[in-house]
Design a protein around this motif. Structure first.
Motif, PDB file in Angstrom:
ATOM      1  N   PHE A   2      44.128  52.948  39.690  1.00  0.00           N
ATOM      2  CA  PHE A   2      45.190  52.349  40.220  1.00  0.00           C
ATOM      3  C   PHE A   2      45.994  51.723  39.171  1.00  0.00           C
ATOM      4  O   PHE A   2      45.842  50.317  38.887  1.00  0.00           O
ATOM      5  CB  PHE A   2      45.133  51.069  41.324  1.00  0.00           C
ATOM      6  CG  PHE A   2      44.242  51.971  42.347  1.00  0.00           C
ATOM      7  CD1 PHE A   2      44.923  52.635  43.622  1.00  0.00           C
ATOM      8  CD2 PHE A   2      42.948  51.830  42.722  1.00  0.00           C
ATOM      9  CE1 PHE A   2      44.219  53.179  44.597  1.00  0.00           C
ATOM     10  CE2 PHE A   2      42.231  52.255  43.728  1.00  0.00           C
ATOM     11  CZ  PHE A   2      43.095  52.865  44.592  1.00  0.00           C
ATOM     12  N   PRO A   3      46.987  52.216  38.311  1.00  0.00           N
ATOM     13  CA  PRO A   3      47.653  51.882  37.212  1.00  0.00           C
ATOM     14  C   PRO A   3      48.808  50.955  37.937  1.00  0.00           C
ATOM     15  O   PRO A   3      49.600  51.278  39.111  1.00  0.00           O
ATOM     16  CB  PRO A   3      48.220  52.980  36.404  1.00  0.00           C
ATOM     17  CG  PRO A   3      47.441  53.955  36.932  1.00  0.00           C
ATOM     18  CD  PRO A   3      47.145  53.679  38.198  1.00  0.00           C
ATOM     19  N   ASP A   4      49.124  49.634  37.375  1.00  0.00           N
ATOM     20  CA  ASP A   4      50.414  48.976  37.996  1.00  0.00           C
ATOM     21  C   ASP A   4      51.706  49.476  38.162  1.00  0.00           C
ATOM     22  O   ASP A   4      52.029  50.071  36.814  1.00  0.00           O
ATOM     23  CB  ASP A   4      50.413  47.397  37.208  1.00  0.00           C
ATOM     24  CG  ASP A   4      51.161  46.709  37.899  1.00  0.00           C
ATOM     25  OD1 ASP A   4      51.595  46.815  39.004  1.00  0.00           O
ATOM     26  OD2 ASP A   4      51.881  45.738  37.138  1.00  0.00           O
ATOM     27  N   GLY A   5      52.059  49.717  39.149  1.00  0.00           N
ATOM     28  CA  GLY A   5      53.364  50.422  39.282  1.00  0.00           C
ATOM     29  C   GLY A   5      53.464  51.929  39.008  1.00  0.00           C
ATOM     30  O   GLY A   5      54.438  52.588  38.852  1.00  0.00           O
ATOM     31  N   GLU A   6      52.394  52.662  39.014  1.00  0.00           N
ATOM     32  CA  GLU A   6      52.071  54.145  38.810  1.00  0.00           C
ATOM     33  C   GLU A   6      51.254  54.758  39.937  1.00  0.00           C
ATOM     34  O   GLU A   6      50.757  53.782  40.520  1.00  0.00           O
ATOM     35  CB  GLU A   6      51.639  54.543  37.546  1.00  0.00           C
ATOM     36  CG  GLU A   6      52.375  54.166  36.273  1.00  0.00           C
ATOM     37  CD  GLU A   6      51.833  54.727  34.998  1.00  0.00           C
ATOM     38  OE1 GLU A   6      50.843  55.492  35.003  1.00  0.00           O
ATOM     39  OE2 GLU A   6      52.285  54.022  33.985  1.00  0.00           O
ATOM     40  N   SER A  50      48.513  56.260  41.952  1.00  0.00           N
ATOM     41  CA  SER A  50      46.978  56.233  41.510  1.00  0.00           C
ATOM     42  C   SER A  50      46.066  57.499  41.052  1.00  0.00           C
ATOM     43  O   SER A  50      46.884  58.763  41.423  1.00  0.00           O
ATOM     44  CB  SER A  50      46.118  55.712  42.746  1.00  0.00           C
ATOM     45  OG  SER A  50      46.412  56.817  43.776  1.00  0.00           O
ATOM     46  N   ASN A  84      38.616  45.499  36.784  1.00  0.00           N
ATOM     47  CA  ASN A  84      40.139  45.127  36.375  1.00  0.00           C
ATOM     48  C   ASN A  84      40.327  45.085  34.871  1.00  0.00           C
ATOM     49  O   ASN A  84      39.480  44.355  34.183  1.00  0.00           O
ATOM     50  CB  ASN A  84      40.303  43.703  36.939  1.00  0.00           C
ATOM     51  CG  ASN A  84      40.158  43.731  38.326  1.00  0.00           C
ATOM     52  OD1 ASN A  84      41.132  44.060  39.268  1.00  0.00           O
ATOM     53  ND2 ASN A  84      39.035  43.294  39.035  1.00  0.00           N
ATOM     54  N   THR A 140      43.063  46.576  31.202  1.00  0.00           N
ATOM     55  CA  THR A 140      44.432  46.970  30.915  1.00  0.00           C
ATOM     56  C   THR A 140      44.133  48.336  30.061  1.00  0.00           C
ATOM     57  O   THR A 140      43.172  48.522  29.410  1.00  0.00           O
ATOM     58  CB  THR A 140      45.033  45.740  30.200  1.00  0.00           C
ATOM     59  OG1 THR A 140      44.468  45.509  29.053  1.00  0.00           O
ATOM     60  CG2 THR A 140      45.434  44.801  30.974  1.00  0.00           C
ATOM     61  N   LYS A 172      49.309  47.843  30.355  1.00  0.00           N
ATOM     62  CA  LYS A 172      49.554  48.212  31.925  1.00  0.00           C
ATOM     63  C   LYS A 172      48.281  47.558  32.322  1.00  0.00           C
ATOM     64  O   LYS A 172      47.148  48.132  32.274  1.00  0.00           O
ATOM     65  CB  LYS A 172      49.764  49.414  32.189  1.00  0.00           C
ATOM     66  CG  LYS A 172      50.188  49.711  33.637  1.00  0.00           C
ATOM     67  CD  LYS A 172      50.900  50.869  34.016  1.00  0.00           C
ATOM     68  CE  LYS A 172      52.138  51.200  33.456  1.00  0.00           C
ATOM     69  NZ  LYS A 172      53.286  50.383  34.241  1.00  0.00           N
ATOM     70  N   SER A 173      48.164  46.982  33.567  1.00  0.00           N
ATOM     71  CA  SER A 173      47.048  46.673  34.250  1.00  0.00           C
ATOM     72  C   SER A 173      46.728  47.882  35.162  1.00  0.00           C
ATOM     73  O   SER A 173      47.328  48.501  35.537  1.00  0.00           O
ATOM     74  CB  SER A 173      47.632  45.422  35.126  1.00  0.00           C
ATOM     75  OG  SER A 173      47.889  44.257  34.331  1.00  0.00           O
ATOM     76  N   VAL A 174      45.340  47.445  35.251  1.00  0.00           N
ATOM     77  CA  VAL A 174      44.764  48.944  36.254  1.00  0.00           C
ATOM     78  C   VAL A 174      43.395  48.290  36.987  1.00  0.00           C
ATOM     79  O   VAL A 174      42.622  47.542  36.436  1.00  0.00           O
ATOM     80  CB  VAL A 174      44.527  49.891  35.343  1.00  0.00           C
ATOM     81  CG1 VAL A 174      43.380  49.544  34.127  1.00  0.00           C
ATOM     82  CG2 VAL A 174      43.983  51.259  35.851  1.00  0.00           C
ATOM     83  N   ILE A 175      43.307  48.892  38.092  1.00  0.00           N
ATOM     84  CA  ILE A 175      42.142  48.553  38.597  1.00  0.00           C
ATOM     85  C   ILE A 175      41.342  49.852  38.958  1.00  0.00           C
ATOM     86  O   ILE A 175      41.894  50.747  39.192  1.00  0.00           O
ATOM     87  CB  ILE A 175      42.279  48.059  40.087  1.00  0.00           C
ATOM     88  CG1 ILE A 175      43.222  46.535  39.867  1.00  0.00           C
ATOM     89  CG2 ILE A 175      41.177  47.806  41.071  1.00  0.00           C
ATOM     90  CD1 ILE A 175      43.790  46.148  41.397  1.00  0.00           C
TER      91      ILE A 175
END
Length: 236
Positions: free
Chosen positions: A31-35, A37, A166, A168, A218-221
């Protein structure tokens, strides 16, 4: 975005025929932040991934010094330690590699990602390098093969894990890295040949792969299931 969608289609098509009973599969959502999944259905390459990881006792023995009437002596006892440090490297058939270090405790159902070494997902069709030092690993009942009676390093023959990681990654940099090593480090940046209580993951045995903090980071989960079965490792 188009690249992520293309990766998704390739991965799903490639592994559609592998079946859901595979003992070396990964079902992971990124799950990239703002993109959008990315759903990753991969298979651990058991020809390259010969072990599911290594477990080392987090502590070993305890000792007690006591005094009796007329005698002073030292007694020692070995405890059946329940806590182990696990380092695992999984290489997938699509050439991604996932390295992670976490704490296992047989009295618990989950443990934390190591706050210093953490995890790295890099290379392959994913094409990025995600790094992080936060997250949890769950193993439930019989989810990971570690013999707590063996108070020394041991190879892990199988596991069934749920991960939440969690980290980046750089939106511009690409990665073809598929083999990562661990090295000792004193500063968390450079590898050292000397003794150190801290380790990091490295691709060149000179510098540590550290969490990306650049302006395009970019943050990613990462969430999902990891299954590994190494038939050549005999449970100890």
């Amino acid at each position: 975005m188009l690249r992520l969608i293309s990766i998704l289609l390739v991965l799903v098509t490639f592994f559609w025929g592998c079946g859901l009973k595979n003992e070396n599969k990964a079902e992971v959502s990124i799950f990239p932040d703002g993109e959008p999944s990315l759903y990753f259905l991969g298979e651990v390459d058991s020809d390259i991934t010969t072990s599911c990881g290594q477990a080392t006792p987090a502590t070993t023995t305890t000792g007690t010094t006591g005094t009796t009437t007329g005698t002073t002596g030292t007694t020692g006892s070995t405890t059946n330690n329940t806590r182990f440090t696990v380092i695992s490297q999984l290489i997938f058939k699509t050439k991604e590699t996932l390295n992670l270090r976490f704490t296992y405790d047989s009295t618990q159902i989950q443990g934390k990602i190591d706050p210093q070494q953490g995890f790295v997902l890099a290379g392959g069709l994913f094409g990025k390098t995600v790094q992080g030092t936060q997250g949890t690993v769950e193993w439930f009942n019989q989810g990971i093969n570690i013999d707590t009676a063996l108070q020394s390093a041991q190879q892990i023959s199988f596991f069934n894990l749920e991960i939440t990681l969690n980290g980046t990654y750089s939106t511009t940099a690409t990665s073809s890295t598929n083999i990562l090593n661990s090295c000792n480090t004193l500063d968390g940046v450079n590898c050292t040949s000397g003794t150190s209580t801290t380790q990091c993951f490295t691709s060149d045995n000179r510098t540590c792969l550290v969490q990306n903090t650049t302006s395009d980071a970019k943050s990613v989960i990462i969430r999902g299931t990891l299954k590994c079965n190494a038939p050549n490792i005999v449970p100890q």
